[in-house]
Scaffold this active site. Structure first.
Site, PDB file in Angstrom:
ATOM      1  CE  LYS A 114     -15.647 -35.427 -35.227  1.00  0.00           C
ATOM      2  NZ  LYS A 114     -16.511 -35.531 -36.409  1.00  0.00           N
ATOM      3  CE  LYS A 192     -15.204 -45.291 -37.144  1.00  0.00           C
ATOM      4  NZ  LYS A 192     -16.335 -44.757 -36.481  1.00  0.00           N
ATOM      5  CE  LYS A 195     -12.052 -40.410 -49.529  1.00  0.00           C
ATOM      6  NZ  LYS A 195     -13.142 -40.526 -50.471  1.00  0.00           N
TER       7      LYS A 195
END
Ligand code: TRP
Length: 323
Positions: A114, A192, A195
Site C-alpha cells: 500500500k 472483490k 467501497k
C-alpha cells in the site's frame, strides 16, 4: 469462568456492503452467544490513509453502527465502540512502539504494497499494524475473527505480546485467529466487493437499486445469447447465487445447458438478495430514525470497553514500573 474474549475491528467506511455482511457481520453475530465481544470502529486506523478525509467521519461511524445493529449484533452481548473514544488505545500503542523494531513493521506485506500503491509514507501508516496490535492486546483478547488478509497483522500482534511478556513479565495472552470461512464476495465488476472500487451493493440500498446494480453485473463474456452455454464457475452472478439462492444448483444447470439467459438469472438473483436483506433493511430504517438510540449503544459499548482497557493498562504500567 467467563467467556473467552473476542475483539475485532473495522474501519468506518460508512454504509456497509454485502462483502462486509457475509465476510464479517454474520460471523460476529454467530459468535455473540459464546464469547464476550468487543467490536471496535477503528477511526484512528482510517486516518493512517484518509487523514485528509474527516468531514463525514462521524456520519460514516453512525451509518456503520446502524448496519451492525440491523444485522443482528445485540448490544447487550457485544460492546460496540469507537476506538478514539477509548484513549487507552493510544497509550498502549505508544508504549508498545518502544519495544517493536522498525523492521518488524516494514516487512508486513500490506505496508509494502500500500505504501507504493497509495503513496503513503507517514509514521502513522507504518504503525498501522502496531495500532491494531494495541487494539487487540488492550482487551487481552483470546480470539480475533478476521479474514486471511489480516493474518500477518495477527502474527505481529503475537510477536509483540511475546516480546512484552519476555521483557516485563506475563501480561498479555497471545491471541488466536478465528478465520472467517466465507469466500470473497465479488462486486458487480467481478473484482472483490469494495467501497473503494465502487462495485458494491450496500445493505442500505433499496430493492430497486439492488436490482439495477445486479443487472449491470458482468457475466461470462462467452455467453452472449440465451441459448449459449455459460461457465458459472467464472461468473460473479453465480457466486452470489451460491450465497443467496439455496437452489443455486438449478442456476448451474440452466446456465451450463443454455436454457437460462443472463437477464433472467440476474432478476432471480436480485430477488433472492432483496428477500434475504428485507428484515435487515427494515430494521435499518427504524434505527436511522432514532439516532439517539444508536448513540446510546456506542456510549454503553464505550463504557464497557474502557473498563476493561483501564484494567489492562494498570497491569501494563505496573509491569513496566510506571506506577
Ligand atoms: N486492519 C483491520 C482491517 O483492515 C481493521 C482492524 C483494526 C482490526 N484493528 C483491528 C481487525 C483489531 C481486528 C482486530 O480489516
Amino acid at each position: 469462568m467467563g467467556k473467552p474474549i473476542v475483539l475485532s475491528g473495522m474501519q468506518p467506511t460508512g454504509k456497509l456492503h454485502l462483502g462486509n455482511l457475509e465476510g464479517a457481520l454474520r460471523n460476529w453475530v454467530s459468535l455473540q452467544d459464546n464469547y464476550e465481544m468487543y467490536l471496535c470502529i477503528v477511526d484512528w486506523h482510517s486516518l493512517t490513509s484518509d487523514f485528509d478525509h474527516t468531514q463525514d467521519l462521524k456520519e460514516r461511524i453512525f451509518q456503520m453502527a446502524v448496519d451492525y445493529l440491523a444485522s443482528g449484533l445485540d448490544p447487550d452481548k457485544c460492546a460496540v465502540f469507537v476506538q478514539s473514544h477509548v484513549k487507552e488505545h493510544a497509550e498502549l500503542f505508544l508504549l508498545l512502539s518502544m519495544i517493536v523494531p522498525i523492521p518488524w513493521l516494514e516487512r508486513v506485506p500490506s505496508y509494502k504494497e500500500k505504501s507504493v500503491e497509495l503513496n503513503l509514507d507517514s509514521y502513522g501508516f507504518l504503525g498501522y499494524p502496531l495500532l491494531q496490535a494495541a487494539d487487540i492486546l488492550l482487551y487481552k483478547a483470546n480470539y480475533v475473527p478476521v479474514g486471511k488478509d489480516q493474518l500477518p497483522h495477527i502474527e505481529l500482534t503475537r510477536e509483540v505480546a511475546r516480546r512484552f511478556n519476555h521483557i516485563y513479565g506475563n501480561v498479555f495472552p497471545e491471541p488466536d485467529v478465528l478465520l472467517t470461512k466465507f469466500a470473497v464476495v465479488p462486486g458487480i465488476d467481478g473484482r472483490k466487493m469494495s467501497k473503494s472500487y465502487n462495485n458494491d451493493i450496500a445493505i442500505a440500498d433499496s430493492p430497486e437499486e439492488t436490482e439495477k446494480k445486479v443487472m449491470k453485473m458482468i457475466t461470462d463474456p462467452q455467453k452472449i445469447y440465451k441459448g449459449d452455454k455459460g461457465r458459472p464457475e467464472i461468473c460473479p452472478v453465480y457466486s452470489l447465487h451460491q450465497i443467496y439462492n439455496s437452489n443455486y444448483q438449478e442456476i448451474y444447470k440452466g446456465c451450463t445447458s443454455g436454457e437460462l439467459g443472463c437477464v433472467d438469472c440476474k432478476k432471480m438473483l436480485a430477488s433472492h438478495i432483496n428477500s434475504n436483506l428485507a428484515p435487515i433493511r427494515a430494521k435499518r430504517k427504524e434505527l436511522e430514525k432514532s439516532p439517539d438510540k444508536v448513540k446510546q449503544v456506542l456510549e454503553n459499548g464505550e463504557k464497557r470497553a474502557r473498563a476493561r482497557a483501564q484494567a489492562t493498562m494498570q497491569d501494563v504500567r505496573k509491569a513496566m514500573k510506571l506506577e
